[in-house]
Motif scaffolding. Structure first.
Motif, PDB file in Angstrom:
ATOM      1  N   MET A   1     -64.333  28.149  33.893  1.00  0.00           N
ATOM      2  CA  MET A   1     -65.523  28.962  34.107  1.00  0.00           C
ATOM      3  C   MET A   1     -65.295  29.832  35.327  1.00  0.00           C
ATOM      4  N   SER A   2     -64.981  31.090  35.164  1.00  0.00           N
ATOM      5  CA  SER A   2     -64.652  31.938  36.298  1.00  0.00           C
ATOM      6  C   SER A   2     -65.453  33.213  36.260  1.00  0.00           C
ATOM      7  N   LEU A   3     -66.049  33.570  37.377  1.00  0.00           N
ATOM      8  CA  LEU A   3     -66.793  34.817  37.477  1.00  0.00           C
ATOM      9  C   LEU A   3     -65.823  35.981  37.537  1.00  0.00           C
ATOM     10  N   LYS A   4     -66.191  37.084  36.944  1.00  0.00           N
ATOM     11  CA  LYS A   4     -65.426  38.321  37.043  1.00  0.00           C
ATOM     12  C   LYS A   4     -66.240  39.326  37.824  1.00  0.00           C
ATOM     13  N   ALA A   5     -65.539  40.308  38.388  1.00  0.00           N
ATOM     14  CA  ALA A   5     -66.261  41.350  39.114  1.00  0.00           C
ATOM     15  C   ALA A   5     -67.115  42.153  38.150  1.00  0.00           C
ATOM     16  N   GLU A   6     -66.663  42.270  36.891  1.00  0.00           N
ATOM     17  CA  GLU A   6     -67.420  43.036  35.918  1.00  0.00           C
ATOM     18  C   GLU A   6     -68.529  42.193  35.307  1.00  0.00           C
ATOM     19  N   ARG A   7     -69.615  42.848  34.940  1.00  0.00           N
ATOM     20  CA  ARG A   7     -70.680  42.183  34.186  1.00  0.00           C
ATOM     21  C   ARG A   7     -70.959  43.015  32.925  1.00  0.00           C
ATOM     22  N   LYS A   8     -69.916  43.346  32.230  1.00  0.00           N
ATOM     23  CA  LYS A   8     -70.081  44.134  31.007  1.00  0.00           C
ATOM     24  C   LYS A   8     -70.768  43.294  29.943  1.00  0.00           C
ATOM     25  N   LYS A   9     -71.466  43.977  29.066  1.00  0.00           N
ATOM     26  CA  LYS A   9     -72.145  43.272  27.984  1.00  0.00           C
ATOM     27  C   LYS A   9     -71.109  42.656  27.066  1.00  0.00           C
ATOM     28  N   ALA A  10     -71.307  41.397  26.748  1.00  0.00           N
ATOM     29  CA  ALA A  10     -70.368  40.691  25.888  1.00  0.00           C
ATOM     30  C   ALA A  10     -70.496  41.186  24.452  1.00  0.00           C
ATOM     31  N   PRO A  11     -69.390  41.210  23.694  1.00  0.00           N
ATOM     32  CA  PRO A  11     -69.462  41.592  22.285  1.00  0.00           C
ATOM     33  C   PRO A  11     -70.379  40.666  21.508  1.00  0.00           C
ATOM     34  N   LYS A  12     -70.909  41.188  20.436  1.00  0.00           N
ATOM     35  CA  LYS A  12     -71.827  40.397  19.628  1.00  0.00           C
ATOM     36  C   LYS A  12     -71.140  39.133  19.132  1.00  0.00           C
ATOM     37  N   GLY A  13     -71.883  38.032  19.185  1.00  0.00           N
ATOM     38  CA  GLY A  13     -71.363  36.756  18.711  1.00  0.00           C
ATOM     39  C   GLY A  13     -70.661  35.947  19.774  1.00  0.00           C
ATOM     40  N   GLN A  14     -70.413  36.542  20.964  1.00  0.00           N
ATOM     41  CA  GLN A  14     -69.710  35.826  22.020  1.00  0.00           C
ATOM     42  C   GLN A  14     -70.641  35.343  23.120  1.00  0.00           C
ATOM     43  N   GLY A  15     -71.923  35.621  23.016  1.00  0.00           N
ATOM     44  CA  GLY A  15     -72.867  35.139  24.009  1.00  0.00           C
ATOM     45  C   GLY A  15     -72.888  35.996  25.253  1.00  0.00           C
ATOM     46  N   PRO A  16     -73.778  35.681  26.185  1.00  0.00           N
ATOM     47  CA  PRO A  16     -73.915  36.470  27.412  1.00  0.00           C
ATOM     48  C   PRO A  16     -72.719  36.270  28.341  1.00  0.00           C
ATOM     49  N   SER A  17     -72.504  37.239  29.237  1.00  0.00           N
ATOM     50  CA  SER A  17     -71.424  37.134  30.207  1.00  0.00           C
ATOM     51  C   SER A  17     -71.845  36.216  31.350  1.00  0.00           C
ATOM     52  N   ASP A  18     -70.878  35.860  32.186  1.00  0.00           N
ATOM     53  CA  ASP A  18     -71.192  35.048  33.357  1.00  0.00           C
ATOM     54  C   ASP A  18     -72.173  35.773  34.269  1.00  0.00           C
ATOM     55  N   ALA A 174     -65.334  36.024  42.750  1.00  0.00           N
ATOM     56  CA  ALA A 174     -65.143  37.149  41.843  1.00  0.00           C
ATOM     57  C   ALA A 174     -64.143  38.119  42.451  1.00  0.00           C
ATOM     58  N   GLY A 175     -63.568  38.971  41.602  1.00  0.00           N
ATOM     59  CA  GLY A 175     -62.645  40.000  42.078  1.00  0.00           C
ATOM     60  C   GLY A 175     -61.339  39.947  41.315  1.00  0.00           C
ATOM     61  N   GLU A 176     -60.893  41.097  40.853  1.00  0.00           N
ATOM     62  CA  GLU A 176     -59.643  41.157  40.113  1.00  0.00           C
ATOM     63  C   GLU A 176     -58.447  40.849  41.011  1.00  0.00           C
ATOM     64  N   GLU A 177     -58.452  41.372  42.243  1.00  0.00           N
ATOM     65  CA  GLU A 177     -57.304  41.224  43.124  1.00  0.00           C
ATOM     66  C   GLU A 177     -57.380  39.962  43.968  1.00  0.00           C
ATOM     67  N   LEU A 178     -58.542  39.680  44.531  1.00  0.00           N
ATOM     68  CA  LEU A 178     -58.671  38.583  45.485  1.00  0.00           C
ATOM     69  C   LEU A 178     -59.474  37.411  44.937  1.00  0.00           C
ATOM     70  N   GLY A 179     -60.003  37.529  43.738  1.00  0.00           N
ATOM     71  CA  GLY A 179     -60.815  36.460  43.177  1.00  0.00           C
ATOM     72  C   GLY A 179     -59.987  35.241  42.814  1.00  0.00           C
ATOM     73  N   ARG A 180     -60.621  34.091  42.893  1.00  0.00           N
ATOM     74  CA  ARG A 180     -59.915  32.841  42.586  1.00  0.00           C
ATOM     75  C   ARG A 180     -60.931  31.722  42.471  1.00  0.00           C
ATOM     76  N   ARG A 181     -60.612  30.718  41.666  1.00  0.00           N
ATOM     77  CA  ARG A 181     -61.424  29.516  41.571  1.00  0.00           C
ATOM     78  C   ARG A 181     -60.747  28.429  42.400  1.00  0.00           C
ATOM     79  N   TRP A 182     -61.533  27.782  43.270  1.00  0.00           N
ATOM     80  CA  TRP A 182     -60.988  26.803  44.195  1.00  0.00           C
ATOM     81  C   TRP A 182     -61.553  25.420  43.883  1.00  0.00           C
ATOM     82  N   SER A 183     -60.656  24.453  43.735  1.00  0.00           N
ATOM     83  CA  SER A 183     -61.066  23.058  43.632  1.00  0.00           C
ATOM     84  C   SER A 183     -61.108  22.462  45.032  1.00  0.00           C
ATOM     85  N   VAL A 184     -61.620  21.262  45.137  1.00  0.00           N
ATOM     86  CA  VAL A 184     -61.672  20.599  46.434  1.00  0.00           C
ATOM     87  C   VAL A 184     -60.269  20.403  46.990  1.00  0.00           C
TER      88      VAL A 184
END
Length: 668
Positions: A1-18, A174-184
């Motif tokens: 589950m990772s946030l993106k900098a973009e919040r574009k509308k998701a294609p039909k059938g794929q549900g809402p974006s993060d 969030a962020g294409e260049e610097l974004g990252r998901r961090w665990s403990v």
């Protein structure tokens, strides 16, 4: 589950974006003004508003309206939200409020060491504090210590799923260049103050078990033995604390050590943390169309910087960096350049005049603002320090040697200097293109601090530690002394955490100036530690719970070398008050060890006879006299202390002879 900098509308059938889910959560929250401050806006969720927002996102998904309403009410009861504040600062002056622009004040205070904006460095420091707190104060399975990702929970609810496995994440950037998901584990590995190697859940569990089995390492024993071996603590602050009822423990280190061991044996498996997950994402108030336009404009500027780097970098350097990495580096340098000013990073390897230049520019900006002229905050230019701090150098420039790195950052600085002078870069049509950084905010979801009874339980009492002495809680404290034993375990862990890391959790008292700066109290009178009591409706059995609900940690000790590197006024001031922290924590251990001892063996374990009372009085005199001598007669301190010690020892030997003659045993 990772946030993106973009919040574009998701294609039909794929549900809402993060981003759509995050917006729904934020829009359904309501501000709790009493808990907000200059740094954070505290919010709670309105169940009906959340149910309505989720229903609009669900569309024709598998979740029914009734199911979503039940989920919304459960989510609102379990979760709270804190958002980093970017509002102007309200300052009271001459009976009225003056609103100061946060960018201007933030730049001025940044030079003094106080961060007012949600930078990536700030959010990572906050996340590292959360991970460190989890390691020291938490206990149990990892899924019980980390809050489930709220976006993942909502997505599962929208899909009509009863349960879903969510990877435990503490920070989602969030962020294409610097974004990252961090665990403990990733955060603990990045934390310079955490000196252990913990690569997985098994290693974390072993660290916590060893800490609870043997919390008293050599450093702890030295500090606690010295504290409990005294008969009194003497000083200006101690006089004030004595008038408020504070007393030094009457028993020595041997009994204190036994008592700590007994309490850890009974309550060593308690967890004191409050679960949370941190998100760094674009401001949800920014519309999707505006966000997409901003991303497209910024992408064009990144392409221009990439082409300039490809042209100007030496061939031996550019050959070691592929095109995709160079594009990422271009985006990272633009993000760092337009991020909020970070004095700490800008001051690294400077000529020594960075503070003056930084403060001077802040005053210039504020002066222009007062005159009605437009002035832009100072931009970051020490790209090597920013890249190393954010892990960019290690991630994309790991194959370069020192000489290659110097050439790379020299070219990068030249390109960005021209960018700053022109206010952007020229495209093929001669148009000036300028990068505009996305307005990132910190969204912290944390478990509700309110009492949460288990099935079949009812809330018997709930209060912060600052209300411990109020009469309405006295009966419960007498009836359930395990509260004091658990608080003793907690503050021993806090002291261990401080001695290991030189950080203290957020335990400041409500009245910081009076209680901490004047009286030296930290922790025993805080509202950041909650006490909950639950009673089982059938059996009548009572369960107690201690929870730390503070946000972040404070560095309480700075060496001279560190203060020279981090030449900031606020840290200089913190270094002056830092010496108050350790004595405060020792007194907290003493306070709750006395309370635990009294609860075990009556109001006073030691029944003092005449001789024992005289001995204790002599020890108090010894401590008072030695402390007074050290504070007033430095040159004669040694001789006078010897005189005091010899006098007291002589009196003690006389009392021992009397005790032997009358057959009274000596105190231990």
């Amino acid at each position: 589950m990772s946030l993106k900098a973009e919040r574009k509308k998701a294609p039909k059938g794929q549900g809402p974006s993060d981003g759509d889910i995050l917006r729904a959560l934020v829009d359904s929250s309501r501000r709790a003004s009493a808990e907000s401050d200059a740094f954070w806006v505290s919010c709670h969720f309105e169940p009906d508003a959340l149910a309505e927002a989720l229903s609009s996102l669900a569309g024709r998904s598998a979740a029914s309206a009734k199911r979503l309403k039940a989920f919304a009410h459960d989510f609102a009861g379990r979760y709270r939200l804190s958002v980093s504040s970017v509002d102007d600062l309200a300052v009271s002056a001459f009976g009225s409020q003056v609103h100061l622009p946060r960018p201007l004040v933030g730049e001025a205070l940044g030079a003094l060491g106080s961060a007012l904006f949600p930078t990536r460095r700030r959010v990572r420091r906050l996340a590292c504090s959360t991970a460190r707190e989890l390691a020291y104060f938490g206990y149990g399975r990892l899924e019980e210590l980390v809050l489930p990702h709220p976006i993942g929970l909502v997505r599962a609810a929208l899909a009509g799923e009863d349960s879903v496995y969510l990877e435990p994440v503490l920070l989602d950037e969030a962020g294409e260049e610097l974004g990252r998901r961090w665990s403990v584990f990733g955060l603990l590995a990045q934390d310079e103050s955490f000196h252990r190697e913990i690569e997985g859940e098994a290693e974390l569990a072993r660290f916590q078990e060893r800490l609870r089995e043997d919390p008293l390492d050599g450093n702890m024993v030295v500090r606690l033995r010295e504290f409990f071996s005294k008969r009194a603590t003497i000083g200006v602050r101690d006089t004030g604390r004595w008038l408020l009822g504070s007393r030094h423990p009457w028993f020595g280190w041997q009994r204190a050590r036994e008592l700590i061991a007994e309490c850890f044996e009974r309550w060593g498996t308690e967890s004191f943390t409050s679960r949370s997950v941190i998100l760094l994402a674009p401001d949800v108030e920014m519309g999707d169309d505006a966000l997409e336009a901003r991303l497209e404009e910024n992408g064009a500027v990144c392409d221009l910087v990439t082409r300039r780097l490809q042209t100007e970098l030496p061939a031996r350097v550019s050959a070691k960096i592929d095109a995709g990495s160079l594009r990422m580096l271009a985006g990272a340098v633009l993000d760092c350049h337009h991020d909020h000013p970070d004095f700490d990073l800008e001051a690294r390897e400077s000529r020594g005049d960075t503070t003056a230049r930084f403060v001077g520019h802040a005053l210039y900006v504020m002066g222009n603002h007062l005159l009605g002229h437009e002035a832009h905050p100072r931009q970051n230019t020490n790209f090597r320090a920013h890249f190393e701090s954010k892990g960019v150098t290690r991630q994309w420039l790991g194959g370069l040697g020192e000489e290659d790195l110097e050439d790379f950052f020299r070219v990068l600085t030249c390109v960005m200097s021209q960018y700053a002078e022109q206010g952007g870069l020229l495209d093929s049509g001669g148009r000036v293109c300028q990068y505009r950084r996305l307005p990132y905010l910190i969204y912290t979801f944390h478990a509700s601090p309110e009492a949460s009874p288990r099935p079949g339980e009812e809330v018997l009492d709930s209060f912060p530690l600052s209300e411990l002495r109020l009469p309405q809680h006295a009966h419960h404290l007498r009836a359930y002394p395990e509260i004091f034993e658990k608080l003793l375990v907690f503050f021993v862990l806090v002291l261990r955490h401080y001695l290991d890391t030189r950080h203290v959790p957020d335990l400041h008292p409500p009245r910081l100036v009076r209680d901490f700066m004047l009286l030296g109290l930290w922790g025993t009178n805080t509202s950041k530690v909650l006490v909950h009591l639950y009673r089982n409706a059938e059996t009548g059995k009572v369960r107690s719970e201690i929870r730390l609900v503070g946000r972040g940690h404070s560095r309480a000790h700075w060496t001279e070398e560190e203060r020279r590197q981090e030449a900031a006024l606020t840290r200089l001031a913190a270094s002056r008050f830092g010496p108050l922290v350790e004595p405060s924590l020792l007194r907290a251990v003493g306070t709750f060890s006395m309370a635990a001892e009294e609860s075990l063996a009556g109001s006073r374990v030691q029944e003092l006879g005449t001789l024992a009372f005289t001995r204790q009085s002599l020890e108090v005199f010894r401590e008072a006299a030695r402390t007074g001598i050290r504070g007033t007669l430095v040159d004669l301190a040694t001789a006078l202390e010897v005189l005091v010690d010899n006098s007291v020892d002589l009196a003690q030997r006389g009392l021992d002879r009397i005790a032997r003659q009358v057959g009274i045993g000596q105190d231990t």
